[in-house]
Design a protein around this motif. Sequence first.
Motif, PDB file in Angstrom:
ATOM      1  N   PHE A   3       0.854  -1.185   0.000  1.00 35.33           N
ATOM      2  CA  PHE A   3       0.000   0.000   0.000  1.00 35.33           C
ATOM      3  C   PHE A   3       0.894   1.241   0.000  1.00 35.33           C
ATOM      4  N   SER A   4       0.787   2.048  -1.033  1.00 35.72           N
ATOM      5  CA  SER A   4       1.631   3.235  -1.148  1.00 35.72           C
ATOM      6  C   SER A   4       0.793   4.493  -0.927  1.00 35.72           C
ATOM      7  N   ARG A   5       1.512   5.604  -0.816  1.00 36.48           N
ATOM      8  CA  ARG A   5       0.803   6.881  -0.673  1.00 36.48           C
ATOM      9  C   ARG A   5      -0.005   7.198  -1.911  1.00 36.48           C
ATOM     10  N   SER A   6       0.496   6.837  -3.082  1.00 33.98           N
ATOM     11  CA  SER A   6      -0.254   7.086  -4.311  1.00 33.98           C
ATOM     12  C   SER A   6      -1.547   6.276  -4.325  1.00 33.98           C
ATOM     13  N   ALA A   7      -1.512   5.058  -3.764  1.00 33.55           N
ATOM     14  CA  ALA A   7      -2.725   4.244  -3.684  1.00 33.55           C
ATOM     15  C   ALA A   7      -3.762   4.910  -2.788  1.00 33.55           C
ATOM     16  N   LEU A   8      -3.313   5.584  -1.742  1.00 33.80           N
ATOM     17  CA  LEU A   8      -4.240   6.299  -0.862  1.00 33.80           C
ATOM     18  C   LEU A   8      -5.056   7.317  -1.654  1.00 33.80           C
ATOM     19  N   PHE A   9      -4.404   8.066  -2.525  1.00 35.07           N
ATOM     20  CA  PHE A   9      -5.112   9.082  -3.301  1.00 35.07           C
ATOM     21  C   PHE A   9      -5.998   8.452  -4.375  1.00 35.07           C
ATOM     22  N   LEU A  10      -5.606   7.292  -4.888  1.00 29.18           N
ATOM     23  CA  LEU A  10      -6.499   6.576  -5.802  1.00 29.18           C
ATOM     24  C   LEU A  10      -7.747   6.118  -5.058  1.00 29.18           C
ATOM     25  N   TYR A  11      -7.572   5.621  -3.838  1.00 29.51           N
ATOM     26  CA  TYR A  11      -8.728   5.214  -3.034  1.00 29.51           C
ATOM     27  C   TYR A  11      -9.624   6.412  -2.710  1.00 29.51           C
ATOM     28  N   ALA A  13      -9.990   9.125  -4.558  1.00 32.43           N
ATOM     29  CA  ALA A  13     -10.690   9.455  -5.798  1.00 32.43           C
ATOM     30  C   ALA A  13     -11.828   8.467  -6.037  1.00 32.43           C
ATOM     31  N   TRP A  14     -11.552   7.197  -5.806  1.00 33.57           N
ATOM     32  CA  TRP A  14     -12.589   6.176  -5.965  1.00 33.57           C
ATOM     33  C   TRP A  14     -13.742   6.404  -4.993  1.00 33.57           C
ATOM     34  N   PHE A  15     -13.426   6.707  -3.734  1.00 37.05           N
ATOM     35  CA  PHE A  15     -14.457   6.955  -2.726  1.00 37.05           C
ATOM     36  C   PHE A  15     -15.365   8.113  -3.149  1.00 37.05           C
ATOM     37  N   VAL A  16     -14.779   9.193  -3.638  1.00 36.62           N
ATOM     38  CA  VAL A  16     -15.569  10.339  -4.096  1.00 36.62           C
ATOM     39  C   VAL A  16     -16.467   9.928  -5.259  1.00 36.62           C
ATOM     40  N   ALA A  17     -15.937   9.160  -6.202  1.00 32.28           N
ATOM     41  CA  ALA A  17     -16.729   8.716  -7.354  1.00 32.28           C
ATOM     42  C   ALA A  17     -17.901   7.835  -6.915  1.00 32.28           C
ATOM     43  N   VAL A  18     -17.666   6.964  -5.948  1.00 30.97           N
ATOM     44  CA  VAL A  18     -18.736   6.088  -5.459  1.00 30.97           C
ATOM     45  C   VAL A  18     -19.806   6.903  -4.742  1.00 30.97           C
ATOM     46  N   VAL A  19     -19.403   7.832  -3.890  1.00 28.64           N
ATOM     47  CA  VAL A  19     -20.371   8.676  -3.184  1.00 28.64           C
ATOM     48  C   VAL A  19     -21.185   9.507  -4.178  1.00 28.64           C
ATOM     49  N   ALA A  20     -20.520  10.061  -5.186  1.00 33.59           N
ATOM     50  CA  ALA A  20     -21.228  10.850  -6.198  1.00 33.59           C
ATOM     51  C   ALA A  20     -22.209   9.984  -6.994  1.00 33.59           C
ATOM     52  N   THR A  21     -21.792   8.792  -7.343  1.00 26.72           N
ATOM     53  CA  THR A  21     -22.672   7.877  -8.072  1.00 26.72           C
ATOM     54  C   THR A  21     -23.886   7.505  -7.230  1.00 26.72           C
ATOM     55  N   LEU A  22     -23.647   7.138  -5.983  1.00 21.33           N
ATOM     56  CA  LEU A  22     -24.766   6.792  -5.098  1.00 21.33           C
ATOM     57  C   LEU A  22     -25.658   7.998  -4.829  1.00 21.33           C
ATOM     58  N   GLY A  23     -25.056   9.180  -4.722  1.00 16.80           N
ATOM     59  CA  GLY A  23     -25.842  10.398  -4.523  1.00 16.80           C
ATOM     60  C   GLY A  23     -26.752  10.688  -5.700  1.00 16.80           C
ATOM     61  N   SER A  24     -26.236  10.507  -6.913  1.00 17.49           N
ATOM     62  CA  SER A  24     -27.071  10.764  -8.088  1.00 17.49           C
ATOM     63  C   SER A  24     -28.208   9.753  -8.167  1.00 17.49           C
ATOM     64  N   LEU A  25     -27.913   8.518  -7.809  1.00 15.65           N
ATOM     65  CA  LEU A  25     -28.972   7.502  -7.797  1.00 15.65           C
ATOM     66  C   LEU A  25     -29.997   7.780  -6.696  1.00 15.65           C
ATOM     67  N   TYR A  26     -29.554   8.289  -5.560  1.00 17.15           N
ATOM     68  CA  TYR A  26     -30.481   8.664  -4.487  1.00 17.15           C
ATOM     69  C   TYR A  26     -31.444   9.745  -4.964  1.00 17.15           C
TER      70      TYR A  26
END
Length: 138
Positions: A3-11, A13-26
């Motif tokens: 697990f690297s620091r760069s992976a943290l920022f990928l996670y 970015a992924w978390f934001v994308a998932v929240v945005a996707t779920l928010g739009s579906l909500y």
Amino acid sequence: MSFSRSALFLYLAWFVAVVATLGSLYFSEIRLFLPCELCWYQRIAMYPLAVLLGIAAYTNDLKITKYALPFSIIGGLIAFYHYLLEKVPGFASVKPCSQGIPCDVAWINWLGFITIPFLALTAFVLITVFLLISKKVR
């Protein structure tokens, strides 16, 4: 797999994308707000990011940045334009959504400035920033 620091920022970015996707579906499936044409374009840019960034974060694949950045930048530009349609009177004469659901209707207006396009714009900006940081901190 380390697990690297760069992976943290990928996670992140992924978390934001998932929240945005779920928010739009909500908003569309639970609150029953019908998405306009510009909302659909923003979804077209966001939904693949939720999948691609999840895979990239799990595999620590920084090559995803060159594929994901165009989605987040283009989606952010569409969201910014959509927000201007809602909030700036001069843009009201521009009618990108000529049929169906109007694009200048704010379904929510929290604190006088937070609308659905504003939330999408925030998500796209965060994803873009996290992707750029992930490439820098290798």
